[in-house]
Design a protein around this motif. Structure first.
Motif, PDB file in Angstrom:
ATOM      1  N   ARG A  88      54.445 -24.342  28.000  1.00 20.81           N
ATOM      2  CA  ARG A  88      55.544 -24.455  26.936  1.00 20.81           C
ATOM      3  C   ARG A  88      56.513 -25.188  27.367  1.00 20.81           C
ATOM      4  O   ARG A  88      57.061 -24.789  28.579  1.00 20.81           O
ATOM      5  CB  ARG A  88      55.850 -23.071  26.347  1.00 20.81           C
ATOM      6  N   TYR A 129      60.058 -32.697  20.475  1.00 20.99           N
ATOM      7  CA  TYR A 129      61.461 -32.213  21.141  1.00 20.99           C
ATOM      8  C   TYR A 129      62.495 -32.903  20.276  1.00 20.99           C
ATOM      9  O   TYR A 129      62.215 -34.068  19.811  1.00 20.99           O
ATOM     10  CB  TYR A 129      61.450 -32.562  22.677  1.00 20.99           C
ATOM     11  N   ALA A 191      62.390 -23.003  27.177  1.00 23.44           N
ATOM     12  CA  ALA A 191      61.102 -22.888  26.452  1.00 23.44           C
ATOM     13  C   ALA A 191      60.879 -21.599  25.865  1.00 23.44           C
ATOM     14  O   ALA A 191      60.063 -21.170  24.856  1.00 23.44           O
ATOM     15  CB  ALA A 191      59.877 -23.217  27.342  1.00 23.44           C
ATOM     16  N   ARG A 192      61.139 -20.610  26.601  1.00 22.36           N
ATOM     17  CA  ARG A 192      60.705 -18.957  26.096  1.00 22.36           C
ATOM     18  C   ARG A 192      61.773 -18.716  25.139  1.00 22.36           C
ATOM     19  O   ARG A 192      61.061 -18.203  24.079  1.00 22.36           O
ATOM     20  CB  ARG A 192      60.977 -17.958  27.486  1.00 22.36           C
ATOM     21  N   LEU A 193      62.992 -18.952  25.136  1.00 23.74           N
ATOM     22  CA  LEU A 193      63.905 -18.494  24.120  1.00 23.74           C
ATOM     23  C   LEU A 193      63.975 -19.326  22.954  1.00 23.74           C
ATOM     24  O   LEU A 193      64.225 -19.024  21.723  1.00 23.74           O
ATOM     25  CB  LEU A 193      65.510 -18.514  24.855  1.00 23.74           C
ATOM     26  N   GLY A 194      63.597 -20.723  23.041  1.00 24.32           N
ATOM     27  CA  GLY A 194      63.549 -21.757  21.919  1.00 24.32           C
ATOM     28  C   GLY A 194      62.254 -22.228  21.571  1.00 24.32           C
ATOM     29  O   GLY A 194      62.290 -22.896  20.701  1.00 24.32           O
ATOM     30  N   ASN A 195      61.120 -21.433  21.949  1.00 19.59           N
ATOM     31  CA  ASN A 195      59.887 -21.882  21.578  1.00 19.59           C
ATOM     32  C   ASN A 195      59.793 -23.238  21.711  1.00 19.59           C
ATOM     33  O   ASN A 195      59.130 -23.928  20.617  1.00 19.59           O
ATOM     34  CB  ASN A 195      59.820 -21.304  20.259  1.00 19.59           C
ATOM     35  N   LEU A 196      59.775 -23.843  22.767  1.00 23.00           N
ATOM     36  CA  LEU A 196      59.515 -25.429  22.978  1.00 23.00           C
ATOM     37  C   LEU A 196      58.193 -25.529  22.788  1.00 23.00           C
ATOM     38  O   LEU A 196      57.260 -24.975  23.123  1.00 23.00           O
ATOM     39  CB  LEU A 196      60.180 -25.796  24.318  1.00 23.00           C
ATOM     40  N   PRO A 197      57.784 -26.824  22.152  1.00 25.45           N
ATOM     41  CA  PRO A 197      56.189 -27.303  22.056  1.00 25.45           C
ATOM     42  C   PRO A 197      55.484 -27.494  23.485  1.00 25.45           C
ATOM     43  O   PRO A 197      56.156 -27.596  24.476  1.00 25.45           O
ATOM     44  CB  PRO A 197      56.469 -28.619  21.403  1.00 25.45           C
ATOM     45  N   ARG A 198      54.265 -27.072  23.230  1.00 27.82           N
ATOM     46  CA  ARG A 198      53.217 -27.716  24.286  1.00 27.82           C
ATOM     47  C   ARG A 198      52.807 -28.958  24.153  1.00 27.82           C
ATOM     48  O   ARG A 198      52.777 -29.425  22.819  1.00 27.82           O
ATOM     49  CB  ARG A 198      52.103 -26.553  24.417  1.00 27.82           C
TER      50      ARG A 198
END
Length: 425
Positions: A88, A129, A191-198
């Motif tokens: 992520r 993003y 990435a963990r807090l904002g749920n960034l894409p994979r």
């Protein structure tokens, strides 16, 4: 004398005159007004360029231009993406890692942005993003290039402070890795807090093998350079010459994309970039000479020692000074002006020259992404066609890891001195 010099310099900057011209013109007028020998103009300027380590600057610029002409940047990006893209926020991590790898070829922040910025930002946008986030991490990751060898600013610092260029270059290896880890940790948190894409790309094993094979010659360039420095067989200038020859060979024989036209374009681009840097070197040497005649280094040394003789306290004061200077001055000009003034005092107080060089460069690289000047910000703004304010908002979260890295390098001198001491006992 000093007041005349500084007033003329500030007025020139306010009027929008290029920094190199401001340095040279203010020095020349001060010399004329205060009836100093006018022959100094030629003598100091030429002497500043008569330096063997400085020969590495145009050669490293040329090697980076040659490698860019072969298209290796795209290969490096795709290879790194295959390994960490599935995490992520993985493409953002790729951005940082590719900047570290390419820094072993270019040695300059703006070169990294110019070669990689467009590719990285476009790829991140395609993966979901925001353009603001993509531009922010691209600018922040470009700070790695001028710290990791071959670092043009570290070579300039070594010349200005009269210390070993090889030790200065080796000193940047571990601090550059510290900056890389700090940026990657920040991305992991976001990435963990904002749920960034994979990453949506799923390479097969044959594709990974093929990409490793294609990218290996380019990856060997920084390995060859660091091995040459570590072995003691080559100095910075010799290593730069070897990398130029290696870049031409792999561009023609292996990648088969380096044409006569591409070679000419890389040479022309390198001449322009080198001329800009060396013009600043010559003008700043003259400016520094006038400051020395005015007694500024002695006064600055006395003032610093009157505040404290503790190396850590002196480094904290220097950090503040350099961060402010980096907001307004071009980094090479700032090194050439400030290093001769403060370096003797800090070295006398016990600050290792290798640590001092890394602190100089890291501070000034942070200045490249700090308003009101922020050349890296303007460059990304041009590439993405975003407003300057949007780019600044994108980079804001990444000041945290950069300042953490700066604090770590300041508090632990061994990070800068361990490798040079190990190799050059």
């Amino acid at each position: 004398m000093t007041l005349t010099l500084l007033l003329l310099f500030v007025v020139g900057l306010v009027l929008g005159i290029p920094v190199a011209v401001c340095l040279g013109l203010s020095s020349a007028i001060t010399i004329l007004v205060h009836d100093l020998p006018f022959t100094v103009l030629a003598q100091r300027s030429v002497n500043a360029l008569d330096s063997t380590p400085l020969l590495a600057v145009p050669l490293f610029i040329f090697s980076a231009a040659l490698l860019s002409a072969t298209g290796v940047t795209a290969h490096l990006f795709e290879l790194t993406r295959m390994f960490v893209g599935r995490l992520r926020g993985g493409v953002a991590q790729v951005n940082v890692l590719v900047s570290l790898i390419f820094s072993g070829m270019s040695g300059a922040a703006l070169a990294d942005i110019g070669a990689l910025g467009g590719i990285q930002i476009k790829m991140m946008e395609e993966q979901g993003y925001s353009r603001r986030f993509a531009s922010g991490i691209t600018v922040a990751a470009a700070t790695i290039g001028p710290i990791f060898p071959p670092s043009i600013p570290l070579i300039i610092f070594a010349s200005a402070a009269e210390v070993s260029a090889v030790r200065a270059l080796l000193a940047g290896v571990i601090p550059a890795l510290v900056v890389t880890v700090a940026l990657m940790a920040q991305i992991a948190v976001m990435a963990r807090l904002g749920n960034l894409p994979r990453d949506t790309y799923h390479p097969t094993l044959p594709e990974v093998r093929r990409k490793i094979t294609v990218s290996l010659p380019a990856l060997l360039a920084p390995v060859l350079m660091i091995a040459g420095l570590l072995s003691g067989l080559f100095g910075p200038t010799e290593v730069a010459g070897v990398i130029v020859v290696y870049s031409i060979v792999i561009g023609i024989v292996i990648y088969r994309r380096l044409t006569v036209q591409g070679l000419w374009h890389a040479a022309r681009e390198s001449v322009e970039a080198s001329a800009n840097i060396l013009f600043i070197v010559a003008a700043a040497a003259l400016f520094a000479w006038v400051l020395t005649i005015g007694g500024v280094p002695a006064m600055a040394g006395q003032w610093l020692l009157s505040v404290s003789t503790d190396p850590l306290m002196l480094l904290l004061i220097l950090n503040v000074l350099l961060l402010v200077a980096g907001m307004f001055l071009e980094s090479i000009a700032a090194i050439l002006i400030i290093a001769p003034i403060v370096a003797p005092t800090l070295l006398m107080a016990g600050v290792p020259p290798e640590q001092l060089g890394v602190i100089f460069v890291l501070n000034l690289m942070i200045g490249l992404l700090t308003p009101p000047i922020g050349m890296s910000l303007y460059m990304v703004s041009i590439i993405t066609r975003m407003t300057f304010g949007e780019v600044v908002r994108g980079v804001l979260p990444f000041y945290v890891p950069l300042f953490v890295a700066l604090a770590v390098v300041t508090l632990f001198p061994g990070l800068s001195t361990w490798l040079p001491n190990l190799v050059m006992q």
